[in-house]
Design a protein around this motif. Structure first.
Motif, PDB file in Angstrom:
ATOM      1  N   GLN A   1       0.842  -1.204   0.000  1.00 36.85           N
ATOM      2  CA  GLN A   1       0.000   0.000   0.000  1.00 36.85           C
ATOM      3  C   GLN A   1       0.874   1.249   0.000  1.00 36.85           C
ATOM      4  O   GLN A   1       0.599   2.219  -0.712  1.00 36.85           O
ATOM      5  CB  GLN A   1      -0.928   0.019   1.226  1.00 36.85           C
ATOM      6  CG  GLN A   1      -2.186  -0.825   1.065  1.00 36.85           C
ATOM      7  CD  GLN A   1      -3.201  -0.559   2.163  1.00 36.85           C
ATOM      8  OE1 GLN A   1      -2.854  -0.128   3.263  1.00 36.85           O
ATOM      9  NE2 GLN A   1      -4.459  -0.841   1.886  1.00 36.85           N
TER      10      GLN A   1
ATOM     11  N   ARG B   1       1.079   4.225  -2.880  1.00 37.81           N
ATOM     12  CA  ARG B   1       0.832   5.634  -2.557  1.00 37.81           C
ATOM     13  C   ARG B   1       1.962   6.506  -3.104  1.00 37.81           C
ATOM     14  O   ARG B   1       1.721   7.578  -3.641  1.00 37.81           O
ATOM     15  CB  ARG B   1       0.706   5.799  -1.035  1.00 37.81           C
ATOM     16  CG  ARG B   1      -0.583   6.484  -0.642  1.00 37.81           C
ATOM     17  CD  ARG B   1      -0.697   6.692   0.844  1.00 37.81           C
ATOM     18  NE  ARG B   1      -1.416   5.625   1.518  1.00 37.81           N
ATOM     19  CZ  ARG B   1      -0.899   4.775   2.395  1.00 37.81           C
ATOM     20  NH1 ARG B   1       0.365   4.820   2.719  1.00 37.81           N
ATOM     21  NH2 ARG B   1      -1.658   3.863   2.951  1.00 37.81           N
TER      22      ARG B   1
ATOM     23  N   PRO C   1       2.638   5.640  -7.956  1.00 39.55           N
ATOM     24  CA  PRO C   1       1.392   5.202  -8.622  1.00 39.55           C
ATOM     25  C   PRO C   1       1.645   4.365  -9.867  1.00 39.55           C
ATOM     26  O   PRO C   1       0.786   3.564 -10.255  1.00 39.55           O
ATOM     27  CB  PRO C   1       0.699   6.522  -8.964  1.00 39.55           C
ATOM     28  CG  PRO C   1       1.241   7.512  -7.989  1.00 39.55           C
ATOM     29  CD  PRO C   1       2.657   7.100  -7.738  1.00 39.55           C
TER      30      PRO C   1
ATOM     31  N   VAL D   1       1.290   0.427  -9.341  1.00 36.63           N
ATOM     32  CA  VAL D   1       0.046  -0.126  -8.799  1.00 36.63           C
ATOM     33  C   VAL D   1      -0.192  -1.561  -9.286  1.00 36.63           C
ATOM     34  O   VAL D   1      -0.562  -2.443  -8.507  1.00 36.63           O
ATOM     35  CB  VAL D   1      -1.160   0.788  -9.156  1.00 36.63           C
ATOM     36  CG1 VAL D   1      -2.464   0.017  -9.080  1.00 36.63           C
ATOM     37  CG2 VAL D   1      -1.215   1.987  -8.220  1.00 36.63           C
TER      38      VAL D   1
ATOM     39  N   PHE E   1     -11.826  -4.549 -10.162  1.00 32.60           N
ATOM     40  CA  PHE E   1     -10.392  -4.568  -9.898  1.00 32.60           C
ATOM     41  C   PHE E   1      -9.685  -3.497 -10.726  1.00 32.60           C
ATOM     42  O   PHE E   1      -8.918  -2.680 -10.200  1.00 32.60           O
ATOM     43  CB  PHE E   1      -9.855  -5.965 -10.234  1.00 32.60           C
ATOM     44  CG  PHE E   1      -8.464  -6.227  -9.770  1.00 32.60           C
ATOM     45  CD1 PHE E   1      -8.218  -6.630  -8.460  1.00 32.60           C
ATOM     46  CD2 PHE E   1      -7.396  -6.080 -10.632  1.00 32.60           C
ATOM     47  CE1 PHE E   1      -6.924  -6.882  -8.022  1.00 32.60           C
ATOM     48  CE2 PHE E   1      -6.097  -6.326 -10.204  1.00 32.60           C
ATOM     49  CZ  PHE E   1      -5.863  -6.726  -8.908  1.00 32.60           C
TER      50      PHE E   1
ATOM     51  N   GLN F   1      -7.819  -0.084  -9.519  1.00 26.49           N
ATOM     52  CA  GLN F   1      -6.416   0.168  -9.858  1.00 26.49           C
ATOM     53  C   GLN F   1      -6.275   1.565 -10.475  1.00 26.49           C
ATOM     54  O   GLN F   1      -5.333   2.299 -10.166  1.00 26.49           O
ATOM     55  CB  GLN F   1      -5.894  -0.885 -10.843  1.00 26.49           C
ATOM     56  CG  GLN F   1      -5.464  -2.192 -10.184  1.00 26.49           C
ATOM     57  CD  GLN F   1      -4.691  -3.101 -11.142  1.00 26.49           C
ATOM     58  OE1 GLN F   1      -4.839  -3.020 -12.349  1.00 26.49           O
ATOM     59  NE2 GLN F   1      -3.864  -3.981 -10.594  1.00 26.49           N
TER      60      GLN F   1
ATOM     61  N   MET G   1      -6.458   4.176  -7.772  1.00 26.40           N
ATOM     62  CA  MET G   1      -5.228   4.248  -6.967  1.00 26.40           C
ATOM     63  C   MET G   1      -4.132   4.983  -7.718  1.00 26.40           C
ATOM     64  O   MET G   1      -3.342   5.721  -7.136  1.00 26.40           O
ATOM     65  CB  MET G   1      -4.753   2.840  -6.607  1.00 26.40           C
ATOM     66  CG  MET G   1      -5.636   2.166  -5.571  1.00 26.40           C
ATOM     67  SD  MET G   1      -4.895   0.657  -4.887  1.00 26.40           S
ATOM     68  CE  MET G   1      -5.402  -0.554  -6.093  1.00 26.40           C
ATOM     69  N   ARG G   2      -4.092   4.769  -9.039  1.00 23.37           N
ATOM     70  CA  ARG G   2      -3.052   5.417  -9.835  1.00 23.37           C
ATOM     71  C   ARG G   2      -3.263   6.934  -9.859  1.00 23.37           C
ATOM     72  O   ARG G   2      -2.316   7.699  -9.742  1.00 23.37           O
ATOM     73  CB  ARG G   2      -3.082   4.852 -11.267  1.00 23.37           C
ATOM     74  CG  ARG G   2      -1.726   4.309 -11.698  1.00 23.37           C
ATOM     75  CD  ARG G   2      -1.757   3.818 -13.118  1.00 23.37           C
ATOM     76  NE  ARG G   2      -1.976   2.391 -13.228  1.00 23.37           N
ATOM     77  CZ  ARG G   2      -3.047   1.803 -13.757  1.00 23.37           C
ATOM     78  NH1 ARG G   2      -4.043   2.515 -14.232  1.00 23.37           N
ATOM     79  NH2 ARG G   2      -3.126   0.500 -13.800  1.00 23.37           N
TER      80      ARG G   2
ATOM     81  N   PRO H   1      -3.583   8.657  -5.223  1.00 27.50           N
ATOM     82  CA  PRO H   1      -2.837   7.837  -4.257  1.00 27.50           C
ATOM     83  C   PRO H   1      -3.384   7.939  -2.828  1.00 27.50           C
ATOM     84  O   PRO H   1      -3.189   7.022  -2.029  1.00 27.50           O
ATOM     85  CB  PRO H   1      -1.418   8.392  -4.348  1.00 27.50           C
ATOM     86  CG  PRO H   1      -1.328   9.004  -5.707  1.00 27.50           C
ATOM     87  CD  PRO H   1      -2.693   9.547  -5.999  1.00 27.50           C
TER      88      PRO H   1
ATOM     89  N   VAL I   1      -5.712   4.907  -1.725  1.00 27.38           N
ATOM     90  CA  VAL I   1      -5.217   3.526  -1.812  1.00 27.38           C
ATOM     91  C   VAL I   1      -5.878   2.612  -0.772  1.00 27.38           C
ATOM     92  O   VAL I   1      -6.294   1.492  -1.084  1.00 27.38           O
ATOM     93  CB  VAL I   1      -3.666   3.492  -1.662  1.00 27.38           C
ATOM     94  CG1 VAL I   1      -3.195   2.112  -1.241  1.00 27.38           C
ATOM     95  CG2 VAL I   1      -3.003   3.881  -2.985  1.00 27.38           C
ATOM     96  N   VAL I   2      -6.015   3.109   0.441  1.00 23.57           N
ATOM     97  CA  VAL I   2      -6.585   2.261   1.506  1.00 23.57           C
ATOM     98  C   VAL I   2      -8.036   1.908   1.176  1.00 23.57           C
ATOM     99  O   VAL I   2      -8.447   0.741   1.260  1.00 23.57           O
ATOM    100  CB  VAL I   2      -6.477   2.954   2.877  1.00 23.57           C
ATOM    101  CG1 VAL I   2      -7.259   2.193   3.933  1.00 23.57           C
ATOM    102  CG2 VAL I   2      -5.006   3.050   3.283  1.00 23.57           C
TER     103      VAL I   2
ATOM    104  N   THR J   1      -8.186  -0.530  -1.893  1.00 23.83           N
ATOM    105  CA  THR J   1      -7.804  -1.924  -1.603  1.00 23.83           C
ATOM    106  C   THR J   1      -8.893  -2.603  -0.759  1.00 23.83           C
ATOM    107  O   THR J   1      -9.141  -3.799  -0.925  1.00 23.83           O
ATOM    108  CB  THR J   1      -6.424  -2.020  -0.900  1.00 23.83           C
ATOM    109  OG1 THR J   1      -6.348  -1.072   0.149  1.00 23.83           O
ATOM    110  CG2 THR J   1      -5.284  -1.795  -1.875  1.00 23.83           C
TER     111      THR J   1
ATOM    112  N   ILE K   1     -11.499  -3.653  -3.276  1.00 22.28           N
ATOM    113  CA  ILE K   1     -11.039  -4.842  -4.018  1.00 22.28           C
ATOM    114  C   ILE K   1     -11.217  -6.087  -3.149  1.00 22.28           C
ATOM    115  O   ILE K   1     -11.637  -7.142  -3.613  1.00 22.28           O
ATOM    116  CB  ILE K   1      -9.555  -4.690  -4.437  1.00 22.28           C
ATOM    117  CG1 ILE K   1      -9.422  -3.664  -5.578  1.00 22.28           C
ATOM    118  CG2 ILE K   1      -8.966  -6.033  -4.886  1.00 22.28           C
ATOM    119  CD1 ILE K   1      -7.987  -3.390  -6.017  1.00 22.28           C
ATOM    120  N   SER K   2     -10.916  -5.949  -1.872  1.00 24.19           N
ATOM    121  CA  SER K   2     -11.051  -7.085  -0.955  1.00 24.19           C
ATOM    122  C   SER K   2     -12.513  -7.540  -0.871  1.00 24.19           C
ATOM    123  O   SER K   2     -12.794  -8.750  -0.895  1.00 24.19           O
ATOM    124  CB  SER K   2     -10.513  -6.685   0.419  1.00 24.19           C
ATOM    125  OG  SER K   2     -10.896  -7.622   1.385  1.00 24.19           O
TER     126      SER K   2
ATOM    127  N   ARG L   1     -13.315  -9.361  -4.028  1.00 28.04           N
ATOM    128  CA  ARG L   1     -12.703 -10.689  -4.066  1.00 28.04           C
ATOM    129  C   ARG L   1     -13.457 -11.680  -3.165  1.00 28.04           C
ATOM    130  O   ARG L   1     -13.635 -12.832  -3.506  1.00 28.04           O
ATOM    131  CB  ARG L   1     -11.234 -10.628  -3.664  1.00 28.04           C
ATOM    132  CG  ARG L   1     -10.573 -11.985  -3.763  1.00 28.04           C
ATOM    133  CD  ARG L   1      -9.092 -11.940  -3.527  1.00 28.04           C
ATOM    134  NE  ARG L   1      -8.378 -11.224  -4.562  1.00 28.04           N
ATOM    135  CZ  ARG L   1      -7.844 -10.025  -4.443  1.00 28.04           C
ATOM    136  NH1 ARG L   1      -7.955  -9.368  -3.304  1.00 28.04           N
ATOM    137  NH2 ARG L   1      -7.204  -9.464  -5.434  1.00 28.04           N
TER     138      ARG L   1
END
Lengths: 221, 221
Positions: A167, A171, A174, A177, B163, B167, B170-171, B174, B177-178, B181, B184-185, B188
């Motif tokens: 993670q 951050r 990027p 990722v 997903f 991504q 996140m790119r 930033p 990100v937390v 993710t 995504i979890s 999944r």
């Protein structure tokens, strides 16, 4: 126990350990593919999964035959039920090894970057857990089963640490990722293999002790 | 089949469907907690998992009793073996619902942001798959089992799409990100529940057909 049942159970154990060996091998190859960027090994794992699948079906048939033929009771019956579940778990471990192989292949196609610091230890631990849970099952070895359950916490810790490490990378960089999410995926698959090994070990403890070890001891019989 | 065996199998089916109901309920609450930021529902799911765990142990004991008492053969034996595996799968689905509840609780503590576009459809599909695979099992309904297997591809597609969506976020952001993710979890975990439902459906097809449907038809008997 009749001599025939004894012989059939021995065969069953032997076959289960053989699948265990195939699964261990798949995990070892998939993780070596990751660390050494060996696409050939990743492909071997993907190509070898059909064999593990076939063996699962064959072992289930073997269990059904033993149940129908010998109508075992008590400890023998409980053992066969455990084998049925473990057999299922092993096949899924094989699938998880394939997931790792797929990520390894993807990562080998990107620029090489350092792997998470915890990976070598995590991989060694997971492989040992797979070996130990099957050893515990065939020998009904309570100590070996408990060793697996204890190791699971360490694997969980390394997974969490890798997750945070990645993670952080996402951050700050990027552009990484895709790579970082692939590494998180490998880590999660390793952690799931460890979970499966723990399930097996808990089944062994449950069988030996007749007590409820499963579900963190939180449940009542 | 004796009248007693028939009665015991009916009871077993009833108990399995009850656990299925608890699992469906857990999935529904965990995902509602996610979409509506309802921490209370997330906590209900976490608190209710012990009940699902207890039921798993009880159903396994019930299967062992039926095997020892009636020593069933052929289709009845195969059915009980399927119940043993499905029972195991249901308990793990419960664990996956807890994972979703945990992520929902975390996400409720962060600034509200839009959820992935595919989530409402994905959630509805997964809940339906859980209902259908159990319905297929107790009625040995081949069509309903096949419906589950077909739906799995759609869930996989939505997972992949989520997903990539995350991504991308996140790119570009930033600081998210937390959150990304965690989403995504959740995706999944939903996909894994769908996988478990598919395993169950494939077991049903295998039982009805006596043929190898499992493992994508790639394996040979």
């Amino acid at each position: 126990m009749t001599k025939h049942l004894l012989r059939d159970l021995d065969q069953l154990k032997k076959h289960l350990l053989e699948v265990g060996g195939l699964v261990e091998d798949a995990i070892h190859k998939a993780t070596t593919a990751l660390l050494e960027r060996r696409v050939d090994l990743a492909q071997e794992v993907m190509g070898g999964d059909g064999e593990i699948d076939d063996r699962e079906v064959a072992i289930e048939e073997e269990c059904l035959k033993i149940l129908a033929l010998h109508q075992p009771v008590a400890a023998d019956l409980r053992f066969i039920v455990a084998v049925l579940k473990v057999n299922n778990d092993l096949e899924r471990m094989g699938d998880l090894a394939v997931n790792i192989a797929e990520r390894s292949q993807e990562l080998a196609a990107t620029a090489p970057t350092p792997m998470p610091t915890g990976f070598p230890i995590m991989i060694a631990k997971v492989e040992e857990m797979v070996r130990d849970c099957l050893g515990a099952l065939v020998a009904l070895d309570m100590d070996r089963a408990r060793k697996v359950v204890d190791a699971d916490d360490e694997v969980d810790d390394i997974h969490r640490q890798t997750f945070l490490e990645m993670q952080g990378i996402m951050r700050e960089h990027p552009d990484q990722v895709v790579r970082a999410t692939a590494i998180i995926s490998v880590s999660r698959n390793l952690e799931r293999i460890a979970d499966q090994a723990t399930n097996i070990a808990e089944d062994v403890m449950f069988m030996v002790d007749g007590d409820i070890v499963r579900h963190g001891g939180a449940s009542t019989p």
